[in-house]
Design a protein around this motif. Structure first.
Motif, PDB file in Angstrom:
ATOM      1  N   GLU A 309       0.961  -1.249  -0.009  1.00  0.00           N
ATOM      2  CA  GLU A 309       0.004   0.047   0.094  1.00  0.00           C
ATOM      3  C   GLU A 309       1.012   1.226  -0.082  1.00  0.00           C
ATOM      4  N   GLY A 310       1.639   1.295   0.696  1.00  0.00           N
ATOM      5  CA  GLY A 310       2.582   2.456   1.071  1.00  0.00           C
ATOM      6  C   GLY A 310       3.596   2.583  -0.200  1.00  0.00           C
ATOM      7  N   TYR A 311       4.354   1.497  -0.867  1.00  0.00           N
ATOM      8  CA  TYR A 311       4.948   1.419  -1.953  1.00  0.00           C
ATOM      9  C   TYR A 311       4.146   2.010  -3.170  1.00  0.00           C
ATOM     10  N   ARG A 312       2.923   1.511  -3.251  1.00  0.00           N
ATOM     11  CA  ARG A 312       2.185   1.707  -4.458  1.00  0.00           C
ATOM     12  C   ARG A 312       1.666   3.374  -4.500  1.00  0.00           C
ATOM     13  N   ALA A 313       1.546   3.878  -3.448  1.00  0.00           N
ATOM     14  CA  ALA A 313       1.304   5.168  -3.318  1.00  0.00           C
ATOM     15  C   ALA A 313       2.397   5.961  -3.442  1.00  0.00           C
ATOM     16  N   LEU A 314       3.679   5.560  -2.861  1.00  0.00           N
ATOM     17  CA  LEU A 314       4.753   6.388  -3.257  1.00  0.00           C
ATOM     18  C   LEU A 314       5.448   6.479  -4.555  1.00  0.00           C
ATOM     19  N   ARG A 315       5.286   5.425  -5.269  1.00  0.00           N
ATOM     20  CA  ARG A 315       5.753   5.134  -6.559  1.00  0.00           C
ATOM     21  C   ARG A 315       4.603   6.074  -7.580  1.00  0.00           C
ATOM     22  N   LYS A 316       3.455   5.902  -7.295  1.00  0.00           N
ATOM     23  CA  LYS A 316       2.495   6.752  -7.945  1.00  0.00           C
ATOM     24  C   LYS A 316       2.735   8.281  -7.900  1.00  0.00           C
ATOM     25  N   TRP A 317       2.993   8.556  -6.477  1.00  0.00           N
ATOM     26  CA  TRP A 317       3.348  10.185  -6.295  1.00  0.00           C
ATOM     27  C   TRP A 317       4.481  10.549  -7.185  1.00  0.00           C
ATOM     28  N   CYS A 318       5.559   9.669  -7.078  1.00  0.00           N
ATOM     29  CA  CYS A 318       6.882   9.972  -7.652  1.00  0.00           C
ATOM     30  C   CYS A 318       6.796  10.121  -9.006  1.00  0.00           C
ATOM     31  N   LYS A 319       5.990   9.710  -9.948  1.00  0.00           N
ATOM     32  CA  LYS A 319       5.816   9.787 -11.268  1.00  0.00           C
ATOM     33  C   LYS A 319       5.479  11.167 -11.592  1.00  0.00           C
ATOM     34  N   GLN A 320       5.111  12.181 -10.879  1.00  0.00           N
ATOM     35  CA  GLN A 320       4.810  13.355 -11.251  1.00  0.00           C
ATOM     36  C   GLN A 320       6.230  14.191 -11.455  1.00  0.00           C
ATOM     37  N   PHE A 321       7.219  13.733 -10.904  1.00  0.00           N
ATOM     38  CA  PHE A 321       8.555  14.438 -10.852  1.00  0.00           C
ATOM     39  C   PHE A 321       9.447  14.105 -12.245  1.00  0.00           C
ATOM     40  N   TYR A 322       9.102  12.796 -12.769  1.00  0.00           N
ATOM     41  CA  TYR A 322       9.721  12.378 -13.843  1.00  0.00           C
ATOM     42  C   TYR A 322       8.897  12.826 -15.191  1.00  0.00           C
ATOM     43  N   GLU A 323       9.504  14.277 -15.579  1.00  0.00           N
ATOM     44  CA  GLU A 323       8.869  14.670 -16.913  1.00  0.00           C
ATOM     45  C   GLU A 323       9.969  14.428 -18.099  1.00  0.00           C
ATOM     46  N   ALA A 324      11.358  14.393 -17.659  1.00  0.00           N
ATOM     47  CA  ALA A 324      12.362  14.270 -18.730  1.00  0.00           C
ATOM     48  C   ALA A 324      12.331  12.769 -19.409  1.00  0.00           C
ATOM     49  N   GLU A 325      13.350  12.709 -20.080  1.00  0.00           N
ATOM     50  CA  GLU A 325      13.422  11.283 -21.067  1.00  0.00           C
ATOM     51  C   GLU A 325      13.156  10.225 -20.062  1.00  0.00           C
ATOM     52  N   GLY A 326      12.696   8.886 -20.289  1.00  0.00           N
ATOM     53  CA  GLY A 326      12.784   7.745 -19.515  1.00  0.00           C
ATOM     54  C   GLY A 326      11.444   7.731 -18.639  1.00  0.00           C
ATOM     55  N   TYR A 327      10.818   6.451 -19.035  1.00  0.00           N
ATOM     56  CA  TYR A 327       9.552   6.084 -18.408  1.00  0.00           C
ATOM     57  C   TYR A 327       9.836   5.821 -16.897  1.00  0.00           C
ATOM     58  N   PRO A 328       9.191   6.255 -15.992  1.00  0.00           N
ATOM     59  CA  PRO A 328       9.785   6.273 -14.672  1.00  0.00           C
ATOM     60  C   PRO A 328       9.599   5.139 -13.975  1.00  0.00           C
ATOM     61  N   ILE A 329       8.329   4.786 -13.841  1.00  0.00           N
ATOM     62  CA  ILE A 329       7.930   3.558 -12.838  1.00  0.00           C
ATOM     63  C   ILE A 329       6.932   2.730 -13.198  1.00  0.00           C
ATOM     64  N   GLY A 330       6.990   1.456 -13.187  1.00  0.00           N
ATOM     65  CA  GLY A 330       6.102   0.640 -13.782  1.00  0.00           C
ATOM     66  C   GLY A 330       5.043   0.122 -12.745  1.00  0.00           C
ATOM     67  N   PRO A 331       4.206  -0.734 -13.244  1.00  0.00           N
ATOM     68  CA  PRO A 331       3.072  -1.381 -12.141  1.00  0.00           C
ATOM     69  C   PRO A 331       3.967  -2.108 -11.012  1.00  0.00           C
ATOM     70  N   LEU A 332       3.313  -2.433  -9.852  1.00  0.00           N
ATOM     71  CA  LEU A 332       3.570  -3.027  -8.843  1.00  0.00           C
ATOM     72  C   LEU A 332       3.163  -4.666  -8.776  1.00  0.00           C
ATOM     73  N   LYS A 333       4.038  -5.473  -8.188  1.00  0.00           N
ATOM     74  CA  LYS A 333       3.428  -6.917  -8.045  1.00  0.00           C
ATOM     75  C   LYS A 333       3.428  -7.259  -6.390  1.00  0.00           C
ATOM     76  N   VAL A 334       2.428  -7.923  -6.023  1.00  0.00           N
ATOM     77  CA  VAL A 334       2.692  -8.370  -4.604  1.00  0.00           C
ATOM     78  C   VAL A 334       2.815  -9.730  -4.633  1.00  0.00           C
ATOM     79  N   MET A 335       3.530 -10.050  -3.519  1.00  0.00           N
ATOM     80  CA  MET A 335       3.959 -11.449  -3.474  1.00  0.00           C
ATOM     81  C   MET A 335       2.657 -12.292  -3.234  1.00  0.00           C
TER      82      MET A 335
END
Length: 338
Positions: A309-335
């Protein structure tokens, strides 16, 4: 770092104020750009692109402060605090071309730079807050009640092959404290808020015997690469600024700044027991850095259920800072259960 840009948008630390005294000049390189920082005789800090428009000399190597300007060491051309040409030796004219000025601020002895890959040198965007380590709404404090961080309670690790995303993910990582930092109990991510450009969270460390919260960490992350944390605890109360600033597409400069409360018996000079805690900050940092230096970033990681839950929220939040080249963060998988 697989498809993860080293040119995120946001605030980043570029040093400490005391490193550039009045009349001082310091060369820098961040986000692939050569920069020069200088302080006027009156104490005003300026950060410009480093290379003189005349013949390309680097102003950070041999440049001299003249009042509120910097003079090129090659031919003496002078440039003002707004990047404007103020003197061409032997001539009356001035050229209209300006050197690019970068938006920098100083707060509590720390230098911060605004970086926007779509508007280099531009002003910070509206709503993109730079947190203040002493102005937390629930835990405000007077900076005068703390020893300055520089030079006794800092760590500087230049040219590390570490991406700022790795440091940022500690904001949601509760499981590593037991194994990396030897904590007796796993902390709990009590709350987090991703509604703005500042990640806000609270993490609680439980007393091993009573299972009640004994230590709270109040975190404010200003994008990727800059973290402000308050340790809410009697004996361990302190404030921390942790930063990871990209130099180019491969390496970053990492810095740690601790603010320890002043001892009433020795308020002006940091006593030995506080200095001892300050000396331990490097090893605390190394416990994390040893992981980050050899870690491989997973765009599609597999997380344990309690962390997702925390990681999913954090990585979704982080996407807004990656506007330059490079796809930032992909989907998450749960064990999955076996």
């Amino acid at each position: 770092m697989l498809n993860l840009s080293m040119k995120p948008t946001g605030w980043f630390q570029i040093g400490w104020s005391a490193e550039i005294p009045p009349g001082g000049v310091k060369p820098m390189k961040y986000f692939g750009h050569d920069l020069v920082a200088f302080r006027s005789d009156a104490g005003v800090l300026t950060v410009l692109d480093a290379h003189c428009p005349h013949m390309g000399a680097h102003l950070g190597y041999g440049g001299k402060v003249k009042g509120d300007c910097i003079a090129c060491p090659y031919h003496g051309w002078e440039w003002g605090a707004e990047g404007q040409n103020t003197l061409i030796p032997g001539e009356e004219r001035r050229i209209p071309k300006k050197m690019r000025k970068w938006h920098a601020v100083e707060r509590h002895g720390i230098l911060f730079l605004w970086h926007d890959p779509s508007d280099l040198g531009g002003k910070p965007r509206e709503g993109w807050e730079l947190p203040d380590i002493f102005a937390h709404p629930d835990l405000p404090a007077d900076p005068q009640d703390f020893y300055p961080c520089y030079p006794d309670a800092i760590v500087f690790k230049p040219d590390e092959r570490i991406h700022p995303q790795l440091m940022t993910e500690n904001a949601a990582d509760t499981a590593h404290f037991r194994y990396t930092h030897h904590a007796p109990e796993d902390p709990v991510l009590l709350e987090f808020d991703t509604s703005t450009t500042v990640w806000k969270s609270q993490m609680g460390f439980l007393n091993k015997h009573t299972k009640e919260i004994a230590l709270r960490l109040h975190a404010r992350n200003a994008g990727v690469g800059l973290s402000f944390t308050i340790f809410e605890h009697g004996a361990l109360g302190r404030r921390l600024v942790l930063s990871c600033t990209p130099v180019d597409d491969e390496i970053s400069d990492l810095r740690v700044s601790y603010f320890f409360p002043r001892d009433p018996i020795s308020p002006e000079v940091m006593p030995e027991h506080v200095r001892k805690m300050a000396r331990q900050t490097e090893e605390l940092f190394e416990e994390d850095a040893r992981m980050w230096r050899h870690q491989r970033f997973r765009q599609q990681p597999i997380f344990a259920r309690r962390d997702v839950e925390g990681y999913r929220a954090l990585r979704k939040w982080c996407k807004q800072f990656y506007e330059a080249e490079g796809y930032p963060i992909g989907p998450l998988k749960v064990m999955e259960d076996e």
